[in-house]
Design a protein around this motif. Structure first.
Motif, short mmCIF file in Angstrom:
data_model
loop_
_atom_site.label_atom_id
_atom_site.label_comp_id
_atom_site.label_asym_id
_atom_site.label_seq_id
_atom_site.Cartn_x
_atom_site.Cartn_y
_atom_site.Cartn_z
N THR A 259 0.85 -1.20 0.00
CA THR A 259 0.00 0.00 0.00
C THR A 259 0.89 1.24 0.00
O THR A 259 2.08 1.16 0.30
CB THR A 259 -0.88 0.04 1.26
OG1 THR A 259 -0.03 0.11 2.41
CG2 THR A 259 -1.77 -1.18 1.36
N GLN A 262 2.46 1.63 3.36
CA GLN A 262 3.59 0.73 3.58
C GLN A 262 4.84 1.24 2.86
O GLN A 262 5.94 1.23 3.41
CB GLN A 262 3.26 -0.68 3.09
CG GLN A 262 2.37 -1.47 4.06
CD GLN A 262 1.89 -2.78 3.44
OE1 GLN A 262 1.46 -2.81 2.28
NE2 GLN A 262 1.94 -3.86 4.20
N VAL A 287 -4.37 -3.19 13.37
CA VAL A 287 -4.22 -4.62 13.10
C VAL A 287 -4.47 -4.89 11.63
O VAL A 287 -5.40 -4.37 11.03
CB VAL A 287 -5.20 -5.48 13.93
CG1 VAL A 287 -4.66 -5.72 15.30
CG2 VAL A 287 -6.57 -4.84 14.01
N GLY A 290 -0.38 -4.47 7.87
CA GLY A 290 0.79 -4.98 7.16
C GLY A 290 2.11 -4.50 7.72
O GLY A 290 3.05 -4.19 6.97
N THR A 292 4.10 -6.40 9.69
CA THR A 292 5.07 -7.49 9.71
C THR A 292 5.87 -7.55 8.41
O THR A 292 7.07 -7.80 8.41
CB THR A 292 4.34 -8.83 9.92
OG1 THR A 292 3.37 -8.64 10.96
CG2 THR A 292 5.29 -9.91 10.31
N VAL A 293 5.16 -7.29 7.32
CA VAL A 293 5.81 -7.32 6.02
C VAL A 293 6.92 -6.28 5.94
O VAL A 293 8.03 -6.55 5.47
CB VAL A 293 4.75 -7.03 4.93
CG1 VAL A 293 5.39 -6.85 3.59
CG2 VAL A 293 3.72 -8.13 4.92
N PRO A 438 -6.15 -3.12 0.28
CA PRO A 438 -7.46 -3.01 -0.37
C PRO A 438 -8.28 -4.28 -0.19
O PRO A 438 -7.73 -5.36 0.01
CB PRO A 438 -7.11 -2.79 -1.84
CG PRO A 438 -5.69 -3.21 -1.99
CD PRO A 438 -5.05 -3.04 -0.66
N ARG A 440 -10.28 -5.12 2.24
CA ARG A 440 -10.68 -5.52 3.60
C ARG A 440 -12.11 -5.07 3.85
O ARG A 440 -12.48 -3.94 3.56
CB ARG A 440 -9.78 -4.84 4.64
CG ARG A 440 -8.38 -5.34 4.65
CD ARG A 440 -8.25 -6.66 5.41
NE ARG A 440 -7.02 -7.32 5.05
CZ ARG A 440 -5.83 -7.02 5.57
NH1 ARG A 440 -5.74 -6.09 6.47
NH2 ARG A 440 -4.76 -7.64 5.18
N ARG A 571 -9.96 -11.49 8.18
CA ARG A 571 -8.64 -11.56 7.56
C ARG A 571 -8.65 -12.36 6.27
O ARG A 571 -7.61 -12.58 5.67
CB ARG A 571 -7.63 -12.14 8.55
CG ARG A 571 -7.51 -11.30 9.80
CD ARG A 571 -6.56 -11.90 10.81
NE ARG A 571 -5.17 -11.54 10.58
CZ ARG A 571 -4.59 -10.45 11.03
NH1 ARG A 571 -5.27 -9.58 11.73
NH2 ARG A 571 -3.33 -10.19 10.79
P1 ADP Z 1 -0.08 -6.47 11.07
O1 ADP Z 1 1.21 -7.04 11.58
O2 ADP Z 1 -0.01 -5.01 10.84
O3 ADP Z 1 -1.26 -6.84 11.92
P2 ADP Z 1 0.42 -8.23 8.88
O4 ADP Z 1 1.71 -7.72 8.42
O5 ADP Z 1 0.38 -9.46 9.71
O6 ADP Z 1 -0.36 -7.08 9.66
O7 ADP Z 1 -0.54 -8.38 7.63
C1 ADP Z 1 -1.85 -8.88 7.74
C2 ADP Z 1 -2.19 -9.69 6.51
O8 ADP Z 1 -2.29 -8.82 5.39
C3 ADP Z 1 -1.15 -10.73 6.17
O9 ADP Z 1 -1.84 -11.87 5.77
C4 ADP Z 1 -0.38 -10.10 5.02
O10 ADP Z 1 0.13 -11.07 4.14
C5 ADP Z 1 -1.42 -9.25 4.34
N1 ADP Z 1 -0.89 -8.05 3.69
C6 ADP Z 1 0.12 -7.26 4.12
N2 ADP Z 1 0.31 -6.22 3.28
C7 ADP Z 1 -0.60 -6.36 2.28
C8 ADP Z 1 -0.91 -5.60 1.11
N3 ADP Z 1 -0.24 -4.49 0.78
N4 ADP Z 1 -1.91 -6.04 0.34
C9 ADP Z 1 -2.60 -7.15 0.66
N5 ADP Z 1 -2.36 -7.91 1.74
C10 ADP Z 1 -1.37 -7.52 2.56
#
Ligand code: ADP
Ligand code: MG
Length: 680
Positions: A259, A262, A287, A290, A292-293, A438, A440, A571
């Motif tokens: 996003t 991000q 929450v 994203g 963690t990514v 997007p 959600r 989710r």
């Molecule tokens: P957080 O740690 O902020 O709660 P996560 O990093 O665990 O969130 O991400 C939540 C979910 O969304 C994961 O399954 C991840 O793969 C997915 N995700 C992360 N970034 C994106 C994105 N840009 N587009 C779609 N899905 C994403």
């Protein structure tokens, strides 16, 4: 004047009093004069007797027209009554079992009284009023401070002691705030403020005194935090991860694109990492936004620069989940990950420790287990803590100290209003991921009472029959003695019966990590339909097929926590729901449930939560190491805080290191404040 001298030098304080005062945290003269009232009673505004109404607590003046009468109601129980009047009417004053009252009043003399008026038309009465001769102005006729007390000390005693303490100081308090700031922000002088916050004659005296003292507290805290940050940026040259890393090679393997938020936060992190100063950054995001990514991208960059990285999560479940996701993605790039939790056998652990030391592991993911002394890194360069609000300030430091001037990244899903974040995380730079990926969908939330239970249960069945899974969350592990909350095990028994034909399982904090992991694994694989659990599932776990969360006794949780819990559903691709079962009829409870139904925005929710509960509750300020304020309030004094912040910036523009003479008092104060803080 030595403000650190013992309270024994205050007039009226003998050895016994010293001990009582110590119990209240008062040891020094300074403690005494800064032992501020808990509240005030305005006994200054006199009312005419004819104006008094049932239920109000007031001050009035009256002349004694006849002697006190005594009525014996039964053995050992006497009532004493006195009638006083002014030109508008008369009122009866009543005391129980206090014979001295008989000879206390002089007929024809005027007295002041303070108390709660009872009764209706013409028969007004006050029981056990506070009184004194009119004009004496000790206990009536003015605003009276009310202090926190301890056994053996009365309001009168503490008031007297504090008055004597202020007399002893005798206007010799030195001004800490430069005159320019005091003039610009309309701050009264320190001796004036100290006297008048205790003994204001009129409301205005109190207001300007409180303003000044709250301003000073907020000013000093923020000044201290700015100094810490400046020091961190200036003194410590950190690691420069300046070897170019093609991050698209990694992000190109993701099944989605990042996003905008991000991307923006990633750029901020990459910039910090490349710079030669050490990174101290907080990443905030709702929450599922994203985080963690982005953390994984940072670790990738660190490893490709030849360093090791560590990531600490608050629960074993979450650590394992991070490990699974991260290792799956990064191992394709030759990055070696390991999971450190307390479930490891001694042998397994020894092997991992050895590998970590020899640089055969690039990324260590784990719980507190990472903090253990025998865990050493070869070349740690980046430390990430997830869900920071679960860890104390010190724990973050322990992990960082396993490397040399490492970069740190702190991630939290607790959405903190910016104004407060500046205080709570003043030594960190802040990045916010304020956008969800997007697609959600809103989680439909319903607050219901006990009488809806049967309908809720059939809804649960409907979801399971459609192939989905359900969480039921309970607030406590063990039966509490004082409430009728059902413990999680009791709930489990109950639901096992109700959902006989389904797979029901239980998960709580007192189970072995191994068993917890096993249950989570089964839930993930859809071998469990209904998971009855405590808040151990609060952070991070990701089961896209779970579409319904039922929260028992929702009124017991903070809103931010409810929001966090609710983030466990919604989710995946399916429409998701959250049902808040609550009891209680208070307005606050209703309002809180209302907010949860209306808003899906963590920031809005946390602002409201703060408004309704106050910040202490919300963050656990002690854990954050924020000094307690004596007067200021982080929520209600936001306006003062902004002013104080402005003043701090202006002053630092002119004197960034507080070297000027006129600012030496500030320096002294914040050194004291922060030496204390760092011990936490
Ligand atoms: P957080 O740690 O902020 O709660 P996560 O990093 O665990 O969130 O991400 C939540 C979910 O969304 C994961 O399954 C991840 O793969 C997915 N995700 C992360 N970034 C994106 C994105 N840009 N587009 C779609 N899905 C994403
Ligand atoms: Mg997370």
């Amino acid at each position: 004047m030595d403000l650190n001298q013992s309270i024994q030098y205050i007039k009226g304080v003998g050895p016994a009093r010293v001990q009582q005062l110590n119990k209240l945290g008062i040891y020094t003269l300074n403690d005494a004069i800064t032992f501020f009232p808990r509240t005030y009673e305005d006994r200054g505004a006199y009312k005419k007797i004819g104006e008094l109404v049932n239920g109000e607590t007031v001050t009035f003046k009256g002349m004694v027209t006849s002697r006190v009468s005594e009525t014996r109601i039964r053995k050992g129980m006497s009532i004493y009554k006195l009638i006083v009047r002014d030109e508008t009417g008369s009122i009866i004053l009543t005391w129980f079992n206090q014979p001295y009252i008989k000879n206390t009043f002089v007929v024809g003399k005027e007295y002041s009284f303070y108390g709660k008026v009872l009764g209706g038309l013409g028969r007004l009465e006050v029981q056990n009023p506070i009184f004194e001769a009119y004009g004496e102005n000790k206990n009536t006729g003015k605003i009276i401070p009310i202090y926190p007390l301890t056994h053996g000390i009365t309001q009168n005693v503490i008031r007297g002691i504090i008055e004597n303490a202020i007399k002893l100081v005798d206007n010799t308090l030195e001004e800490t705030l430069p005159i320019k700031i005091r003039e610009k922000y309309n701050l009264c002088e320190v001796n004036y403020a100290t006297y008048n916050i205790h003994f204001p004659k009129v409301l205005h005296d109190f207001e300007i005194s409180r303003y000044r003292i709250a301003f000073e507290e907020l000013f000093m805290l923020q000044m201290g935090l700015f100094q810490l940050k400046a020091k961190a940026n200036k003194d410590y040259k950190g690691i420069s991860f300046n070897k170019k890393v093609n991050i698209e090679e990694l992000t190109g393997t993701f099944p989605y694109s990042l996003t905008n938020a991000q991307n923006r936060v990633w750029n901020e992190i990459a910039h910090d990492m490349e710079s030669e100063n050490s990174m101290n950054r907080l990443v905030q995001g709702d929450v599922g936004s994203g985080k963690t990514v982005v953390a994984m991208m940072a670790m990738y960059k660190a490893v490709k620069n030849g360093y090791q990285a560590a990531m600490m999560a608050p629960t074993a479940i979450l650590a394992r989940q991070h490990y699974n996701n991260i290792s799956k993605t990064l191992e394709e790039f030759g990055v070696r990950c390991a999971l450190f939790t307390s479930e490891l056998t001694k042998k397994q652990k020894e092997i991992l420790i050895e590998k970590l030391k020899n640089n055969e592991i690039d990324i260590a993911i784990g719980t507190h287990a990472l903090l253990e002394e025998n865990i050493e890194f070869n070349n740690l360069g980046l430390v990430i803590t997830d869900e920071q609000h679960r860890f104390g300030v010190r724990q973050r430091g322990v992990l960082s100290s396993k490397g040399n001037m490492v970069d740190t990244l702190v991630m939290t899903a607790t959405p903190i209003p910016r104004t407060l974040a500046i205080i709570l995380y003043g030594d960190l730079d802040i990045s916010i991921i304020d956008e969800l990926p997007p697609g959600r969908k809103k989680i439909d939330t319903y607050a219901v009472k006990k009488d809806m239970e049967t309908r809720v249960n059939s809804f649960i069945k409907k979801e399971i029959d459609a192939g989905r899974q359900v969480y039921i969350v309970c607030p406590l592990v063990e039966e509490s003695e004082t409430t009728d909350l059902k413990s999680v095990t009791e709930q489990y028994e109950y639901y096992k019966e109700i959902f006989k034909e389904y797979n029901v399982a239980i998960l709580h904090g007192k189970m072995k990590n191994k068993d917890k992991a096993e249950i989570m694994e089964k839930y993930k694989n859809n071998q469990i339909d209904v998971l009855i659990s405590t808040t151990v599932i609060e952070v991070g776990v990701d089961v896209p097929n779970a579409t319904l969360m039922v929260i028992e006794n929702a009124e017991r949780f903070g809103l931010a926590q409810l929001h966090q819990l609710r983030g466990r559903v919604g989710r995946g691709e399916h429409k998701s729901y959250c049902i808040l079962k609550y009891s209680g009829n208070s307005e606050v409870i209703k309002e809180r449930m209302q907010i949860m139904q209306q808003s899906n925005d963590g920031f809005v929710i946390s602002e409201k939560d703060l408004e309704l509960r106050g910040p202490g509750d919300f963050f656990g300020t002690v854990q954050h190491g924020v000094p307690e304020f004596k007067v200021a309030n982080l929520y209600t004094d936001i306006r003062i805080m902004k002013k104080a912040q402005e003043a701090v910036k202006e002053l630092l523009d002119i004197d960034p290191l507080l070297e000027k003479d006129e600012n030496s008092k500030i320096r002294e104060k914040i050194d004291n404040l922060f030496n204390k803080k760092l011990e936490i």
